[in-house]
Scaffold this motif. Sequence first.
Motif, PDB file in Angstrom:
ATOM      1  N   LEU A 245     -30.399 -48.261  75.706  1.00 38.98           N
ATOM      2  CA  LEU A 245     -30.199 -48.992  74.452  1.00 38.98           C
ATOM      3  C   LEU A 245     -30.787 -48.288  73.236  1.00 38.98           C
ATOM      4  N   VAL A 246     -31.370 -47.101  73.442  1.00 36.30           N
ATOM      5  CA  VAL A 246     -32.013 -46.423  72.310  1.00 36.30           C
ATOM      6  C   VAL A 246     -31.005 -45.552  71.582  1.00 36.30           C
ATOM      7  N   HIS A 247     -31.022 -45.675  70.277  1.00 34.71           N
ATOM      8  CA  HIS A 247     -30.181 -44.787  69.472  1.00 34.71           C
ATOM      9  C   HIS A 247     -30.915 -43.455  69.313  1.00 34.71           C
ATOM     10  N   ILE A 248     -30.262 -42.375  69.574  1.00 36.42           N
ATOM     11  CA  ILE A 248     -30.865 -41.075  69.271  1.00 36.42           C
ATOM     12  C   ILE A 248     -30.265 -40.576  67.961  1.00 36.42           C
ATOM     13  N   HIS A 258     -33.040 -31.759  64.239  1.00 37.91           N
ATOM     14  CA  HIS A 258     -34.028 -32.378  65.122  1.00 37.91           C
ATOM     15  C   HIS A 258     -33.616 -33.805  65.473  1.00 37.91           C
ATOM     16  N   LYS A 259     -34.022 -34.229  66.698  1.00 35.54           N
ATOM     17  CA  LYS A 259     -33.593 -35.532  67.218  1.00 35.54           C
ATOM     18  C   LYS A 259     -34.795 -36.442  67.386  1.00 35.54           C
ATOM     19  N   HIS A 260     -34.583 -37.745  67.179  1.00 31.02           N
ATOM     20  CA  HIS A 260     -35.633 -38.714  67.511  1.00 31.02           C
ATOM     21  C   HIS A 260     -35.010 -40.076  67.772  1.00 31.02           C
ATOM     22  N   PRO A 261     -35.679 -40.907  68.588  1.00 31.91           N
ATOM     23  CA  PRO A 261     -35.135 -42.242  68.827  1.00 31.91           C
ATOM     24  C   PRO A 261     -35.260 -43.091  67.563  1.00 31.91           C
TER      25      PRO A 261
END
Lengths: 267, 229
Positions: A245-248, A258-261
């Motif tokens: 259910l986490v959006h990245i 760069h990526k983060h939740p």
Amino acid sequence: MSKPVFELEDLNYSYLGKFPALSDINLKIEAGEKVALLGANGTGKSTLLHILDALVFPDAGSIRFSGQDLNENVFNDEKFSRDFRRRVGLVFQNPDVQLFCPTVKEDIVFGPLQLGIAQNEIKKRLDNLVEILNIRDLVNRQPHQLSVGEKKKVSIASVLIIEPEVLLLDEPTAGLDPATCRQLLDLIDDFHAQGRTVITATHDLHMVPELAEDLRILNKERTITAAGPCKDLLANQDLLKQNNLVHIHKHRHDGSWHKHPHQHSPS
Amino acid sequence: MKFSHHNFIQRAIIKTINFFKESIFAQEYALQKGFLQWFPPQVKIISVLAVIVGTLLTKSIALLFVFYLICLLIASLSKIKIGYFLKRTWLFIPIFSFFIALPAFFTDFNIAVLFVTRVLVSTSYIILLSLTTPHTRLLKTLRSFGVPQVFVMTLGMCYRYIFLFAEVIENTYLAVKSRVGGAIHYKHGQHIATWRIASLWQRSLQLNREIYDAMLSRGYSGEPRVLDE
């Protein structure tokens, strides 16, 4: 103390008796709650709403509405059936399913007419609703001529006109533009502010804080894996990750990605 | 749009979809202020039925042609483009009569002409009625003639979902075309078309179940009720 609106115990449901759709569901919803059933695709949210609306019945376990067992037999009693349909309304995910009449007006008044509400009262409610939803120019149009957002508004109107105590919503904001989305969220808020119960199935984390105060999270085993206040569960990143259910979010800063939740509440 | 000689399926899909889309625009004629639009639907339905009964009873081909000319005159007075009207009418004539009557043209010419002319006149008046009356008002008028509400509701639902399925067919066709391109072997095309027919059938069954659930959910119990207006 009043009885819960819905009480489900060890409820199981499968399609055609062999494809599991819900497993060991235990759920209690009190009157006036604003709850979201949150889960990734295929976790049984829509099926659960259909069970709450008594459109399908469990293979095992029980479901009670205001203390009354719900099963196929009790719906043979016309008085009970009518009373239940007056008290519980479901907005389907696909508005085309719900808009089956030749005109928007006929679609909106379909429910109260079948439920035996007086014609004068229906006309009064219709007049009031089209004003609130700003759909007066749509009432004489045919459903196939409407945009997705307009169809959604009309399908919600077709349920709100019944003035149910419990409103079940299946992905109400899916596919809507931001302005229509805002309007619907305000409408749901107003409905809840009148002391009514709102149960929404969604997988959209962005919308959850607006749609609900409490959450029930469904997992891929199609059972409820967590329940609690929205702000607590949305802050639990591990729980959200486990349940897909986490959006990245992916951003570009100074020439590099760069990526983060995505955070939904202050952690 | 040009089609290859082999691409019968593609041509059929596009033409069918266009026909339904044109039907949407046909509602525009119903809203114009023409001669026939001025009459209440009840009067129009009774008049058209009377003409059809007369058409079936007469054996005079000359009289049938008079009926047909009157029909074209009324269409013109009702602000319907004659070319458009003829196109819509003559689309049905071969389907409903010409091919059926074809063998009779070689045995009893007069009977064959009488048959085709009767179909021509009847369908022309029916199309004239449908073009000059919004279908929602036609359905309401059927109710006032005592046609059972469940039958009227089923007709209305058929009309409603024909458009939905026309959209589904068009979108599926475009989705397939975007992946396979324009030129494919006709045998492959037949496989794709078969798959699409099966898929559409399955979707219609699913939609049927869901719509019934949506009706039940709003209190439907087998006897539809309507608003008194």
